[in-house]
Design a protein around this motif. Structure first.
Motif, PDB file in Angstrom:
ATOM      1  N   LEU A  38       0.286  12.638   4.250  1.00  9.30           N
ATOM      2  CA  LEU A  38       0.381  12.334   2.775  1.00  9.30           C
ATOM      3  C   LEU A  38       0.151  13.821   1.862  1.00  9.30           C
ATOM      4  CD1 LEU A  38      -0.965   8.882   2.067  1.00  9.30           C
ATOM      5  CD2 LEU A  38       1.553   9.553   2.376  1.00  9.30           C
ATOM      6  N   GLU A  39      -0.640  14.564   2.463  1.00  3.09           N
ATOM      7  CA  GLU A  39      -1.067  15.807   2.510  1.00  3.09           C
ATOM      8  C   GLU A  39      -1.972  15.832   0.903  1.00  3.09           C
ATOM      9  OE1 GLU A  39       2.052  18.897   2.063  1.00  3.09           O
ATOM     10  OE2 GLU A  39       3.367  17.359   3.258  1.00  3.09           O
ATOM     11  N   GLY A  40      -2.718  14.724   0.799  1.00  2.00           N
ATOM     12  CA  GLY A  40      -3.624  14.710  -0.413  1.00  2.00           C
ATOM     13  C   GLY A  40      -2.707  14.427  -1.861  1.00  2.00           C
ATOM     14  N   ASN A  41      -1.466  14.016  -1.920  1.00  2.00           N
ATOM     15  CA  ASN A  41      -0.864  13.870  -2.633  1.00  2.00           C
ATOM     16  C   ASN A  41      -0.521  12.233  -2.946  1.00  2.00           C
ATOM     17  OD1 ASN A  41       1.496  13.568  -4.805  1.00  2.00           O
ATOM     18  ND2 ASN A  41       2.437  15.562  -3.956  1.00  2.00           N
ATOM     19  N   LEU A  42      -1.194  11.767  -3.993  1.00  2.00           N
ATOM     20  CA  LEU A  42      -1.156  10.309  -4.185  1.00  2.00           C
ATOM     21  C   LEU A  42       0.524   9.955  -4.336  1.00  2.00           C
ATOM     22  CD1 LEU A  42      -4.334   9.527  -5.946  1.00  2.00           C
ATOM     23  CD2 LEU A  42      -3.879   9.491  -3.582  1.00  2.00           C
ATOM     24  N   HIS A  43       1.132  10.729  -5.021  1.00  2.00           N
ATOM     25  CA  HIS A  43       2.643  10.335  -5.370  1.00  2.00           C
ATOM     26  C   HIS A  43       3.414  10.236  -4.037  1.00  2.00           C
ATOM     27  CE1 HIS A  43       6.567  10.314  -7.251  1.00  2.00           C
ATOM     28  NE2 HIS A  43       7.033  11.322  -6.615  1.00  2.00           N
ATOM     29  N   TYR A  44       2.746  10.997  -2.811  1.00  2.00           N
ATOM     30  CA  TYR A  44       3.601  10.780  -1.604  1.00  2.00           C
ATOM     31  C   TYR A  44       3.429   9.184  -0.925  1.00  2.00           C
ATOM     32  CZ  TYR A  44       4.707  15.660  -1.247  1.00  2.00           C
ATOM     33  OH  TYR A  44       5.213  16.658  -1.331  1.00  2.00           O
ATOM     34  N   LEU A  45       2.141   8.640  -1.516  1.00  2.00           N
ATOM     35  CA  LEU A  45       1.866   7.233  -1.155  1.00  2.00           C
ATOM     36  C   LEU A  45       2.917   6.305  -1.772  1.00  2.00           C
ATOM     37  CD1 LEU A  45       0.139   5.140   0.271  1.00  2.00           C
ATOM     38  CD2 LEU A  45      -1.169   4.958  -1.831  1.00  2.00           C
ATOM     39  N   GLN A  46       3.204   6.665  -3.088  1.00  2.00           N
ATOM     40  CA  GLN A  46       4.019   5.804  -3.847  1.00  2.00           C
ATOM     41  C   GLN A  46       5.608   5.841  -3.176  1.00  2.00           C
ATOM     42  OE1 GLN A  46       3.926   3.767  -7.014  1.00  2.00           O
ATOM     43  NE2 GLN A  46       5.621   3.044  -5.950  1.00  2.00           N
ATOM     44  N   ILE A  47       5.778   6.986  -2.557  1.00  2.00           N
ATOM     45  CA  ILE A  47       7.240   7.061  -1.914  1.00  2.00           C
ATOM     46  C   ILE A  47       7.222   6.322  -0.718  1.00  2.00           C
ATOM     47  CG2 ILE A  47       8.744   8.975  -0.760  1.00  2.00           C
ATOM     48  CD1 ILE A  47       7.678  10.917  -2.608  1.00  2.00           C
ATOM     49  N   CYS A  48       6.198   6.438   0.006  1.00  2.00           N
ATOM     50  CA  CYS A  48       6.060   5.904   1.274  1.00  2.00           C
ATOM     51  C   CYS A  48       6.433   4.298   1.203  1.00  2.00           C
ATOM     52  CB  CYS A  48       4.745   6.020   2.114  1.00  2.00           C
ATOM     53  SG  CYS A  48       4.667   7.743   2.814  1.00  2.00           S
ATOM     54  N   PHE A  49       5.456   3.843   0.129  1.00  2.00           N
ATOM     55  CA  PHE A  49       5.597   2.351  -0.394  1.00  2.00           C
ATOM     56  C   PHE A  49       6.821   1.918  -0.660  1.00  2.00           C
ATOM     57  CE2 PHE A  49       5.510  -1.270  -3.477  1.00  2.00           C
ATOM     58  CZ  PHE A  49       4.573  -2.070  -3.030  1.00  2.00           C
TER      59      PHE A  49
END
Length: 317
Positions: free
Chosen positions: A109-120
């Motif tokens: 996720l590279e420290g990017n919380l937006h990437y968590l939202q994308i994965c979700f």
């Protein structure tokens, strides 16, 4: 009589990423295939996205690549993707096999919380916070300093709770574990250990100590008893009979209703002698029924895991 199975951890996606020509339907180089799931009555398999060191530094691209493998090579073989509680309920009625996506380690996720939202948004529903080593969010169990969460890691946990992402402590440091217990109590949201055994039975660093097991029981989380031979028994010729000791121990601590299974198939190169692929679950069922009441066995195989998902998967708002 047919006994349905839920398995909460396998690494077939990672293996297929490293070996693109593998066919999920029948390729016997995979421990988990559609054919073997049918053979073992594995009705729901949780597929982990694990970023092997062979891929280089973990990135969101690597995560997206395995999600693509799941969608294009796994799901088309008769599996129903489960993302929301409504889909879980429909899947149960359908009698089809199902798939659930997890991410093993937040590194990519590279420290990017937006990437968590994308994965979700793409269907990931479980997050193992670390693998064995430290990442930007927390320390893993093999990190010598035994640190807990970073500030960004605490933000990650908070976002997971907001999204209703299930958190997984297998591989997490001891300090991180206890910090997550506090955070989970405040959020009133339990977590799982998807593939861990009892340290008191086999003292591997990846196994759970009694106080950790008791904390998961208190939170009404889940423990996926795992088939990794060196987590099961120290010595050669590890068989499923050695697994019974871990089940006995967790039950003795009051955890008979939180046990499920997380095989780690395709994440291991050696196997428990009589549990070498998911088609062998039918043999494992027979072993369990020789020692335990049918109601408990059904719980461990299926009911406990599905009840947890029914309670903690998000609704399709």
């Amino acid at each position: 009589m047919n006994y349905k199975v839920v398995d909460f951890h396998c690494d077939a996606l990672s293996k297929m990423r490293l070996h693109p020509h593998m066919d999920f339907n029948t390729d016997k180089r995979l421990d988990v295939t559609a054919e073997r799931m049918r053979q073992g009555s594995v009705m729901l398999q949780c597929f982990a996205i694990f970023l092997s060191g062979q891929l280089g530094s973990p990135t969101i691209e690597h995560i997206l690549n395995q999600i693509d493998i799941y969608n294009t090579k796994v799901i088309p073989n008769g599996l129903t993707p489960i993302r929301y509680v409504e889909e879980l309920e429909q899947w149960e009625l359908s009698g089809a096999m199902g798939g659930l996506l997890s991410l093993e380690g937040a590194d990519g996720l590279e420290g990017n919380l937006h990437y968590l939202q994308i994965c979700f948004d793409l269907g990931v529903r479980c997050l193992g916070l670390t693998w064995n080593h430290a990442n930007w969010a927390a320390d893993g169990i093999l990190e010598p300093r035994n640190g807990g969460f970073t500030l960004k890691g605490l933000q990650l946990v908070d976002l997971c709770h907001q999204l209703e992402m299930i958190l997984d402590v297998s591989h997490l440091s001891h300090k991180g574990f206890w910090e997550l217990v506090e955070l989970s109590e405040k959020a009133r949201r339990p977590f799982i250990a998807s593939h861990s055994n009892a340290y008191a039975i086999c003292n591997h660093v990846r196994n759970l100590h009694d106080d950790q097991i008791q904390a998961i029981i208190r939170l009404n989380g889940r423990i996926g008893v795992t088939f990794v031979p060196w987590f099961v028994h120290q010595g050669d010729a590890v068989s499923s009979s050695h697994l019974l000791k871990h089940i006995e121990h967790i039950c003795a601590l009051g955890g008979e209703n939180i046990i499920m299974f997380g095989s780690d198939f395709d994440g291991i190169e050696s196997h428990v002698s009589d549990l070498n692929h998911c088609g062998r679950y039918s043999d494992w069922v027979e072993t369990l029924l020789k020692h335990y009441p049918e109601q408990l066995v059904r719980g461990w195989l299926y009911d406990n895991a599905v009840a947890f998902l029914r309670m903690w998967l998000p609704k399709n708002k």
